[in-house]
Enzyme design. Structure first.
Site, PDB file in Angstrom:
ATOM      1  N   PRO A 120       0.775  -1.246   0.000  1.00 57.82           N
ATOM      2  CA  PRO A 120       0.000   0.000   0.000  1.00 57.82           C
ATOM      3  C   PRO A 120       0.807   1.298   0.000  1.00 57.82           C
ATOM      4  O   PRO A 120       0.756   2.092   0.942  1.00 57.82           O
ATOM      5  CB  PRO A 120      -0.829  -0.136   1.277  1.00 57.82           C
ATOM      6  CG  PRO A 120       0.051  -0.924   2.190  1.00 57.82           C
ATOM      7  CD  PRO A 120       0.762  -1.908   1.302  1.00 57.82           C
ATOM      8  N   CYS A 121       1.503   1.559  -1.093  1.00 57.56           N
ATOM      9  CA  CYS A 121       2.261   2.805  -1.198  1.00 57.56           C
ATOM     10  C   CYS A 121       1.324   4.013  -1.271  1.00 57.56           C
ATOM     11  O   CYS A 121       1.753   5.141  -1.018  1.00 57.56           O
ATOM     12  CB  CYS A 121       3.227   2.764  -2.377  1.00 57.56           C
ATOM     13  SG  CYS A 121       2.480   2.372  -3.952  1.00 57.56           S
TER      14      CYS A 121
END
Length: 158
Positions: A120-121
């Site tokens: 989850p950047c």
């Protein structure tokens, strides 16, 4: 051998790539360009992504191929620890991996993340709570955060 499939999602078309044993990429694409191959792992990845978009999955449970430098992999592993619905700054990630002065390098590693959404950047934002850089575009980043957060402001975790 790499197998491919596609998922129409609320943030656009996603191209999913897997090896026999690991998910190796999720890409934002505009069209189906590769031959679709049915595999259990592709089906499972598509299912988990769909559950995420439906709001019934907060964490992914998939075998991931993390192909990058030692630093990039360290950053990506740190990203996996950011809880659903929370955000952190690039500086927070740099501190978490023991490289407090490497804020720009953390941003560069985020940019090279081949598994967006799953790693989850999109949960990494600017220190002043602004949205900055995302492979799928800032509108996609904002949409992903809106899917996860019930508040208009994105809460900082650290």
């Amino acid at each position: 051998m790499i197998a491919y499939d596609y998922l129409k999602s609320p943030v656009g078309m996603l191209e999913i790539s897997v090896t026999e044993r690991q998910v190796c990429a999720v890409r934002f694409v505009s069209d189906v360009t590769k031959t679709i191959t049915a595999t259990r792992l592709l089906d499972e990845c598509k299912l988990q992504l769909q559950q995420y978009f439906d709001g019934t999955r907060e964490q992914f449970n998939l075998p991931l191929q993390l192909s990058g430098t030692e630093f990039q992999v360290k950053v990506w592993r740190a990203l996996l620890t950011i809880p659903y619905g929370q955000t952190v700054s690039y500086a927070d990630i740099a501190i978490k991996i023991g490289a407090s002065k490497a804020v720009r390098a953390v941003g560069g590693a985020n940019n090279k993340n081949c598994l967006p959404i799953i790693i989850p950047c999109h949960r990494v934002i600017g220190k002043n709570s602004t949205l900055t850089g995302y492979a799928g575009g800032l509108a996609v980043k904002q949409r992903l955060l809106e899917l996860e957060c019930s508040e208009a402001q994105y809460p900082l975790l650290f």
